[in-house]
Design a protein around this motif. Sequence first.
Motif, short mmCIF file in Angstrom:
data_model
loop_
_atom_site.label_atom_id
_atom_site.label_comp_id
_atom_site.label_asym_id
_atom_site.label_seq_id
_atom_site.Cartn_x
_atom_site.Cartn_y
_atom_site.Cartn_z
N PHE A 113 0.81 -1.22 0.00
CA PHE A 113 0.00 0.00 0.00
C PHE A 113 0.85 1.27 0.00
CE2 PHE A 113 -3.49 -2.81 1.52
CZ PHE A 113 -4.39 -2.51 0.51
N ASP A 114 2.16 1.13 0.13
CA ASP A 114 3.03 2.30 -0.04
C ASP A 114 2.96 2.81 -1.48
OD1 ASP A 114 3.88 2.15 2.58
OD2 ASP A 114 5.77 1.13 2.11
N LYS A 115 2.48 1.95 -2.39
CA LYS A 115 2.47 2.30 -3.82
C LYS A 115 1.20 3.02 -4.25
CE LYS A 115 5.26 -1.80 -4.73
NZ LYS A 115 5.34 -3.11 -5.41
N GLY A 116 0.20 3.09 -3.38
CA GLY A 116 -1.03 3.74 -3.81
C GLY A 116 -2.13 3.66 -2.77
N ASP A 117 -3.23 4.38 -3.04
CA ASP A 117 -4.34 4.45 -2.09
C ASP A 117 -5.70 4.47 -2.79
OD1 ASP A 117 -4.26 6.95 -3.27
OD2 ASP A 117 -4.03 8.06 -1.39
N ALA A 118 -5.71 4.20 -4.12
CA ALA A 118 -6.97 4.33 -4.87
C ALA A 118 -6.90 3.49 -6.13
CB ALA A 118 -7.20 5.80 -5.24
N PHE A 119 -8.05 3.36 -6.79
CA PHE A 119 -8.06 2.77 -8.12
C PHE A 119 -9.12 3.48 -8.96
CE2 PHE A 119 -10.96 0.12 -5.62
CZ PHE A 119 -12.06 -0.03 -6.44
N HIS A 122 -18.97 -6.16 -5.86
CA HIS A 122 -18.01 -6.77 -4.95
C HIS A 122 -16.62 -6.38 -5.43
CE1 HIS A 122 -20.90 -10.24 -3.59
NE2 HIS A 122 -21.28 -9.04 -3.19
N VAL A 123 -15.80 -5.91 -4.52
CA VAL A 123 -14.44 -5.47 -4.84
C VAL A 123 -13.46 -6.36 -4.08
CG1 VAL A 123 -12.80 -3.56 -4.81
CG2 VAL A 123 -15.25 -3.10 -5.15
N TYR A 124 -12.69 -7.14 -4.83
CA TYR A 124 -11.70 -8.03 -4.24
C TYR A 124 -10.31 -7.43 -4.40
CZ TYR A 124 -15.29 -11.67 -4.32
OH TYR A 124 -16.42 -12.41 -4.13
N LEU A 125 -9.40 -7.86 -3.55
CA LEU A 125 -8.00 -7.47 -3.68
C LEU A 125 -7.19 -8.67 -4.12
CD1 LEU A 125 -9.27 -5.90 -0.97
CD2 LEU A 125 -7.07 -4.77 -1.16
N GLY A 126 -6.15 -8.40 -4.87
CA GLY A 126 -5.25 -9.45 -5.31
C GLY A 126 -3.81 -8.96 -5.30
N ILE A 127 -2.90 -9.87 -5.08
CA ILE A 127 -1.47 -9.56 -5.17
C ILE A 127 -0.95 -10.22 -6.44
CG2 ILE A 127 0.80 -9.82 -4.11
CD1 ILE A 127 -0.58 -9.91 -1.39
N VAL A 128 -0.35 -9.42 -7.31
CA VAL A 128 0.12 -9.92 -8.60
C VAL A 128 1.55 -9.46 -8.85
CG1 VAL A 128 -2.20 -9.97 -9.58
CG2 VAL A 128 -0.80 -7.92 -9.85
N GLU A 129 2.18 -10.11 -9.79
CA GLU A 129 3.53 -9.74 -10.17
C GLU A 129 3.52 -8.41 -10.89
OE1 GLU A 129 6.20 -11.74 -13.36
OE2 GLU A 129 6.50 -12.88 -11.52
N ASP A 130 4.43 -7.53 -10.52
CA ASP A 130 4.59 -6.23 -11.17
C ASP A 130 5.26 -6.46 -12.53
OD1 ASP A 130 4.21 -3.33 -10.31
OD2 ASP A 130 6.23 -3.26 -11.14
N PRO A 131 5.15 -5.48 -13.44
CA PRO A 131 5.93 -5.62 -14.70
C PRO A 131 7.41 -5.91 -14.43
CG PRO A 131 4.37 -3.84 -14.91
CD PRO A 131 4.26 -4.31 -13.49
N ASP A 132 7.93 -5.37 -13.34
CA ASP A 132 9.27 -5.75 -12.88
C ASP A 132 9.10 -7.06 -12.09
OD1 ASP A 132 11.59 -6.22 -11.47
OD2 ASP A 132 11.90 -4.12 -10.90
N PRO A 133 9.59 -8.18 -12.61
CA PRO A 133 9.31 -9.48 -11.97
C PRO A 133 9.88 -9.63 -10.57
CG PRO A 133 10.94 -9.70 -13.72
CD PRO A 133 10.40 -8.30 -13.81
N THR A 134 10.74 -8.70 -10.15
CA THR A 134 11.26 -8.78 -8.78
C THR A 134 10.34 -8.08 -7.79
OG1 THR A 134 12.56 -6.73 -8.98
CG2 THR A 134 13.62 -8.80 -9.67
N LYS A 135 9.23 -7.51 -8.30
CA LYS A 135 8.33 -6.75 -7.45
C LYS A 135 6.91 -7.28 -7.60
CE LYS A 135 11.12 -2.56 -7.84
NZ LYS A 135 11.16 -1.15 -8.28
N GLU A 136 6.03 -6.82 -6.72
CA GLU A 136 4.63 -7.20 -6.79
C GLU A 136 3.77 -5.98 -6.50
OE1 GLU A 136 4.32 -10.32 -3.90
OE2 GLU A 136 4.69 -8.99 -2.22
N ARG A 137 2.47 -6.08 -6.83
CA ARG A 137 1.58 -4.96 -6.62
C ARG A 137 0.18 -5.49 -6.34
NH1 ARG A 137 -1.24 -4.35 -11.57
NH2 ARG A 137 -0.19 -5.37 -13.29
N ILE A 138 -0.71 -4.56 -5.99
CA ILE A 138 -2.10 -4.90 -5.70
C ILE A 138 -2.98 -4.56 -6.90
CG2 ILE A 138 -4.14 -4.22 -4.34
CD1 ILE A 138 -2.32 -3.99 -1.92
N ASN A 139 -3.85 -5.48 -7.25
CA ASN A 139 -4.95 -5.22 -8.18
C ASN A 139 -6.26 -5.31 -7.42
OD1 ASN A 139 -3.56 -4.81 -10.58
ND2 ASN A 139 -3.84 -6.88 -11.33
N PHE A 140 -7.24 -4.51 -7.84
CA PHE A 140 -8.60 -4.65 -7.36
C PHE A 140 -9.41 -5.31 -8.47
CE2 PHE A 140 -6.86 -1.32 -4.78
CZ PHE A 140 -7.43 -1.52 -3.53
#
Length: 203
Positions: A28-34, A49-67
Amino acid sequence: MASSIADGINAWKAAVNGKQNSRIVGLFDKGDAFRYVIPDYAQTCQQLHVYLGIVEDPDPTKERINFYVIPAEYDTPAHAADYQLYTKVCPLEKNLGSNRIPNKEAKQRIANWDKNYGTFIPAQNATTDGLFLAFVVDREDFETLDTYVNLALKSNGQAVVAFTAELIVTNLIDSKDVYDDFSFPVPPYGASATASSFYLLNL
């Protein structure tokens, strides 16, 4: 796409259930909205219904949240084969327009998230209900096609965890912003949001 949605949601569930609080806070340091643009199939729905998911970032060494946003009527076993057709993927981002929400209370709740998510997440995840796995949002919150949806914390007067998480929808109407906040997290489940009504949590 269906497997990527399921994988993302399951990764979020695993992080919450595993009490991986520092990992979640870091995401969540990466954002607060969608951003959410209402698709045709959601125009007449009652709830989203709004779900959260953790997915691989375009940089494969990182990850991010999708709603993942899906109308409640498609979030059922009857749509096991095609739920992905009714699920919009919305990446977490920064809502840089902090002046977009004119209402003082809405601004305060969004500021509460930005200031307190680092302590709220582990505190909430230590409770019986744990951290949110999804949100329910009334369709009527979306008064325009173009919206931002912000994470927010509403004061609840409790001693152990002083906030309740919510989503605030910011609608751009005639160059003005109007906010709506008819949303709530799950768990806890209730009569209007039973565990069985969140099919995507069982993928």
